[in-house]
Enzyme design. Structure first.
Site, mmCIF file in Angstrom:
data_model
loop_
_atom_site.group_PDB
_atom_site.id
_atom_site.type_symbol
_atom_site.label_atom_id
_atom_site.label_comp_id
_atom_site.label_asym_id
_atom_site.label_seq_id
_atom_site.Cartn_x
_atom_site.Cartn_y
_atom_site.Cartn_z
ATOM 1 N N ASP A 105 1.007 -1.161 0.083
ATOM 2 C CA ASP A 105 0.009 0.027 0.091
ATOM 3 C C ASP A 105 0.818 1.328 -0.093
ATOM 4 O O ASP A 105 1.872 1.311 0.846
ATOM 5 C CB ASP A 105 -0.733 0.161 1.361
ATOM 6 C CG ASP A 105 -2.416 0.477 0.924
ATOM 7 O OD1 ASP A 105 -2.464 1.515 0.194
ATOM 8 O OD2 ASP A 105 -3.239 -0.256 1.571
ATOM 9 N N GLU A 273 -6.034 3.874 -6.307
ATOM 10 C CA GLU A 273 -7.435 4.259 -5.754
ATOM 11 C C GLU A 273 -7.750 5.491 -5.881
ATOM 12 O O GLU A 273 -7.047 6.541 -5.617
ATOM 13 C CB GLU A 273 -7.443 3.960 -4.283
ATOM 14 C CG GLU A 273 -8.635 4.249 -3.570
ATOM 15 C CD GLU A 273 -8.706 4.579 -2.132
ATOM 16 O OE1 GLU A 273 -9.373 4.109 -1.504
ATOM 17 O OE2 GLU A 273 -7.681 5.253 -1.620
ATOM 18 N N HIS A 346 -11.116 -2.786 2.856
ATOM 19 C CA HIS A 346 -11.051 -2.065 4.310
ATOM 20 C C HIS A 346 -11.683 -0.820 4.708
ATOM 21 O O HIS A 346 -11.984 -0.416 5.831
ATOM 22 C CB HIS A 346 -9.611 -1.787 4.749
ATOM 23 C CG HIS A 346 -9.004 -0.750 3.698
ATOM 24 N ND1 HIS A 346 -8.631 -0.947 2.592
ATOM 25 C CD2 HIS A 346 -8.702 0.415 4.354
ATOM 26 C CE1 HIS A 346 -8.107 0.175 2.183
ATOM 27 N NE2 HIS A 346 -8.131 1.061 2.928
#
Length: 577
Positions: A105, A273, A346
């Site tokens: 990430d 994202e 998440h």
């Protein structure tokens, strides 16, 4: 019209499936109640048994954990909560030994306010050498700094309140689109960009296989940071037009590609994202010729069940809206670019509770249906830990059961404004991020096999019946249905190369589409009944003698021209053309 499959369909990740691990909630090896890297290592064979190709690891960097690790204080180390760099290297080696890849990430829109970059930017004052590594502004003209309304503009934060916090030491405000402990980096500064690229190269040299880039389309802001429009009932202005896909975003991502990924000896995976991204923008971001990112996470379909009050103003999902949205993205990226396919992660609640039916009667069946529909689309599927078990939302009794800063801030703000506390809680129970963060359900023991200590957030009590141990032993479980879908992704060319055509787009219970691959002469038909009642549908001609590939109910009858689907039934059929 059918969607033509061209562009990146031959890339390795077009046939891959990604599994997201949220380490804090996955597996705890040292009984402190928090998951860790050694816990992930110990459970790798489970992930490998599912058949996925890539493990996406949510942040494990040092952090004060104001936002559960998405507030990073050191980009080139591991938080002691999770282990050490040696532990990470062992995990990476173990992932590679099993033929999988590992994606980190990457959180570079902002850092923690405890990152050395920010402390130097703050403590050096307005004339300091790292001041412009972050976004600092004086108070509005004529306003006393630190008083309400003196903020440099009227933007509202994703986590409630204004996007500006006043720093008394240096006499200015700093920008934070999220928590006040997550100051935004100033990407206009080339030194910031080069420091980020150097960090990324460091991880690639260590052996990681790519990055999932957190809110990466927010890094470019409109010069001058103008006020946002104030909508009726809102306290703050909507600044999103000034930071979603800002004026230099394509320039920054193209530069990142040149500096970090271009001509790398290993084929990497980059996924951005991108909240608020449009289909048209996504075509640009994922066009291979532009060399920006391989795919994007878009948010359109996960906003369809929210009302005018925002995320926690929950409304029933209209299936026609879902089909229109996902169908538009299939069409829009059909000839250029690539889709990421996901129901949850998440940041999203459990999909079986959101778009399915988590009652005992239909939980397993609807979980399998949702998986079938998603994995048969064109794109790279992402599985979030526990999704493959049909894990559901948790029964949070009170605000004390929540841990997430977004939920806690929203509850505090709304109740202070006089909102009904139970109504606020109802929205949090349905849409709060903690639903995805309850511990992974490994077995039926007291803490679901997640820890022998006290878990940092309570385990869902339904783990007594919904857990990995039970499902691994049951060949008809949700887990094994996911495994069969993943195997199909690896072996059926029509899933990678096939055209996409939505059928019955205006039907309110039926989700149906075809995938056709001219090269192999294969056509797939997907039928899914998104309701708790029998559904009779008229099928396209020629499917009566087709082969059943996957079904969530034993397919005891062949398809007929006018066929009845059972409640929450999903079927995939194949014929040769």
């Amino acid at each position: 019209m059918p969607v033509n499959a061209t562009g990146p369909a031959d890339a390795w990740w077009s046939r891959a499936v990604v599994y997201q691990v949220y380490p804090r909630s996955f597996a705890d090896s040292n009984a402190d109640g928090i998951g860790d890297l050694q816990g992930v290592i110990e459970r790798l064979d489970y992930i490998a048994q599912l058949g996925v190709d890539v493990l996406w690891l949510s942040p494990v960097y040092p952090s004060p954990h104001d936002d559960n690790g998405y507030d990073i204080s050191d980009y080139q180390d591991i938080d002691p909560l999770f282990g050490t760099l040696d532990d990470f290297d062992r995990l990476l080696a173990a992932v590679h030994e099993r033929g999988m890849k590992l994606v980190m990430d990457l959180v570079v829109n902002h850092t923690s306010d405890e990152h050395p970059w920010f402390t130097a930017s703050r403590d050096g004052g307005p004339a300091g050498p790292r001041r412009d590594w972050y976004v600092w502004r004086p108070a509005c003209d004529g306003m006393r700094p630190g008083t309400p309304g003196a903020e440099p503009n009227n933007w509202g934060s994703f986590f409630s309140g204004p996007t500006w916090t006043y720093d008394e030491t240096s006499g200015e405000y700093y920008l934070h689109l999220f928590s006040r402990k997550q100051p935004d980096l100033n990407w206009e500064n080339p030194d910031v960009r080069q420091a980020v690229y150097a960090m990324m190269r460091w991880w690639l040299e260590r052996g990681v296989d790519g990055f999932r880039m957190d809110v990466i389309n927010l890094i470019s802001k409109t010069p001058g940071l103008p006020d946002g429009a104030v909508h009726e009932g809102d306290r703050y202005g909507d600044g999103s037009p000034h930071y979603i896909c800002g004026p230099r975003i394509h320039e920054f991502l193209a530069e990142m590609h040149r500096e970090v990924f271009a001509d790398h000896p290993r084929r990497l995976l980059t996924v951005g994202e991108m909240p608020g991204v449009t289909v048209e923008e996504a075509r640009l971001f994922t066009d291979p010729a532009r060399r920006e990112v391989d795919m994007v996470f878009q948010f359109e379909h996960v906003g369809l069940d929210q009302g005018p009050g925002g995320k926690f103003d929950v409304r029933p999902l209209k299936l026609t809206d879902l089909k229109a949205s996902l169908g538009r993205w299939q069409t829009g990226l059909g000839d250029t670019g690539w889709n990421s396919l996901y129901w949850t992660n998440h940041d999203q609640p459990r999909v079986v509770s959101r778009f399915g039916d988590d009652s005992p009667a239909f939980r397993e069946r609807s979980a399998k249906l949702l998986a079938t529909v998603l994995h048969l689309h064109r794109g790279t599927p992402y599985v979030y830990q526990g999704e493959e078990l049909g894990m559901a939302n948790a029964p949070f009794a009170s605000i004390e059961d929540f841990r997430d800063i977004e939920s806690l801030n929203h509850h505090a703000e709304q109740t202070a404004l006089g909102a009904d506390a139970e109504r606020v809680l109802a929205g949090l129970r349905r849409r709060g991020r903690d639903n995805a963060r309850t511990p992974m359900q490994w077995d039926a023991t007291d803490h679901a096999g997640f820890t022998t200590g006290t878990p940092w957030i309570a385990v869902n009590p339904d783990h007594r019946t919904v857990n990995a141990e039970a499902q691994l032993a049951d060949p008809d479980s949700v887990f094994h249905h996911y495994r069969r879908l993943i195997d199909l992704r690896h072996t059926e060319p029509a899933l990678t190369h096939g055209d996409f055509q939505m059928l019955h787009p205006d039907h309110e219970q039926l989700y149906a589409f075809t995938r056709h691959d001219a090269a192999s002469g294969t056509e797939l038909l997907v039928l899914a009944n998104f309701s708790g009642a029998d559904l009779t549908v008229d099928l396209p001609e020629g499917w009566e003698h087709s082969e059943t590939l996957i079904a969530n109910i034993p397919a005891t009858t062949a398809l007929t021209a006018r066929h009845t689907l059972h409640p929450w039934e999903a079927r995939v059929h194949r014929c040769r053309t």
